[in-house]
Write a protein that holds these residues in place. Structure first.
Motif, short mmCIF file in Angstrom:
data_model
loop_
_atom_site.label_atom_id
_atom_site.label_comp_id
_atom_site.label_asym_id
_atom_site.label_seq_id
_atom_site.Cartn_x
_atom_site.Cartn_y
_atom_site.Cartn_z
N MET A 160 0.25 2.49 12.57
CA MET A 160 -0.87 3.23 13.16
C MET A 160 -1.14 4.52 12.39
O MET A 160 -2.29 4.89 12.16
N SER A 161 -0.08 5.21 11.96
CA SER A 161 -0.25 6.45 11.19
C SER A 161 -0.98 6.18 9.88
O SER A 161 -1.90 6.92 9.51
N LEU A 162 -0.59 5.12 9.20
CA LEU A 162 -1.27 4.77 7.94
C LEU A 162 -2.74 4.46 8.18
O LEU A 162 -3.61 4.92 7.42
N MET A 163 -3.04 3.69 9.21
CA MET A 163 -4.43 3.35 9.49
C MET A 163 -5.25 4.60 9.81
O MET A 163 -6.38 4.75 9.32
N ILE A 164 -4.70 5.50 10.61
CA ILE A 164 -5.42 6.72 10.97
C ILE A 164 -5.61 7.61 9.76
O ILE A 164 -6.70 8.16 9.54
N MET A 165 -4.57 7.76 8.93
CA MET A 165 -4.70 8.57 7.71
C MET A 165 -5.77 8.01 6.80
O MET A 165 -6.63 8.74 6.30
N GLN A 166 -5.72 6.71 6.57
CA GLN A 166 -6.66 6.09 5.64
C GLN A 166 -8.09 6.18 6.13
O GLN A 166 -9.02 6.27 5.33
N SER A 167 -8.28 6.21 7.46
CA SER A 167 -9.64 6.31 8.00
C SER A 167 -10.28 7.66 7.69
O SER A 167 -11.51 7.77 7.69
N GLY A 168 -9.47 8.69 7.42
CA GLY A 168 -9.99 10.02 7.13
C GLY A 168 -10.08 10.35 5.65
O GLY A 168 -10.33 11.50 5.29
N ILE A 169 -9.86 9.33 4.80
CA ILE A 169 -9.89 9.56 3.36
C ILE A 169 -11.09 8.81 2.77
O ILE A 169 -11.18 7.59 2.91
N PRO A 170 -12.00 9.52 2.13
CA PRO A 170 -13.17 8.85 1.54
C PRO A 170 -12.75 7.85 0.45
O PRO A 170 -11.73 8.02 -0.22
N GLU A 171 -13.55 6.82 0.28
CA GLU A 171 -13.31 5.80 -0.75
C GLU A 171 -13.12 6.42 -2.13
O GLU A 171 -12.31 5.95 -2.92
N THR A 172 -13.84 7.49 -2.42
CA THR A 172 -13.76 8.11 -3.75
C THR A 172 -12.38 8.67 -4.05
O THR A 172 -11.98 8.77 -5.20
N PHE A 173 -11.61 9.04 -3.01
CA PHE A 173 -10.26 9.57 -3.21
C PHE A 173 -9.19 8.50 -3.16
O PHE A 173 -8.10 8.68 -3.69
N ARG A 174 -9.46 7.39 -2.50
CA ARG A 174 -8.43 6.37 -2.27
C ARG A 174 -7.84 5.83 -3.57
O ARG A 174 -6.65 5.54 -3.62
N GLY A 175 -8.62 5.70 -4.60
CA GLY A 175 -8.12 5.19 -5.87
C GLY A 175 -7.17 6.15 -6.57
O GLY A 175 -6.36 5.74 -7.40
N SER A 176 -7.25 7.42 -6.24
CA SER A 176 -6.40 8.41 -6.89
C SER A 176 -5.08 8.64 -6.15
O SER A 176 -4.23 9.39 -6.61
N ILE A 177 -4.92 7.98 -5.02
CA ILE A 177 -3.70 8.12 -4.22
C ILE A 177 -2.93 6.81 -4.31
O ILE A 177 -3.48 5.74 -4.04
N PRO A 178 -1.67 6.87 -4.72
CA PRO A 178 -0.90 5.62 -4.85
C PRO A 178 -0.80 4.88 -3.52
O PRO A 178 -0.71 5.50 -2.46
#
Length: 103
Positions: A65-83
């Motif tokens: 649940m923590s991962l899902m909530i964190m990922q929901s607040g991160i724009p697609e443009t940043f997701r590729g730069s985070i391992p």
């Protein structure tokens, strides 16, 4: 105090500290911060006790649940730069390292 996920600001880099604080408060209020406060328990085995199983399931639910909530607040443009990470605590640490220079 509201425990609405929409109250977490979208991560924009320069707001990492505020984003992280809102996230931790929300997860704490929802009783989902267990995986952020505790290391991943050993995998369940045939010899695991019921207490061991309960701890593992509690951690796994909190982590997921923590991962899902964190990922929901991160724009697609940043997701590729985070391992990619399957552990919520390590994922939050990786985001912190990525945006520490903006803090």
């Amino acid at each position: 105090m509201s425990t609405n996920i929409s109250n977490i600001p979208t991560l924009m880099g320069s707001n990492f500290k505020a984003w992280s604080q809102h996230l931790r408060i929300l997860l704490g209020c929802m009783n989902l911060d267990y995986a952020l406060r505790n290391d991943e328990p050993s995998a369940i085995m045939a010899t695991s006790t019921q207490v061991d199983k309960d701890i593992w399931y509690k951690w796994e639910h909190s982590n997921h649940m923590s991962l899902m909530i964190m990922q929901s607040g991160i724009p697609e443009t940043f997701r590729g730069s985070i391992p990619e990470e399957k552990n919520a605590k390590k994922f939050l640490d990786a985001i912190g390292e990525r945006f520490a220079k903006f803090a």
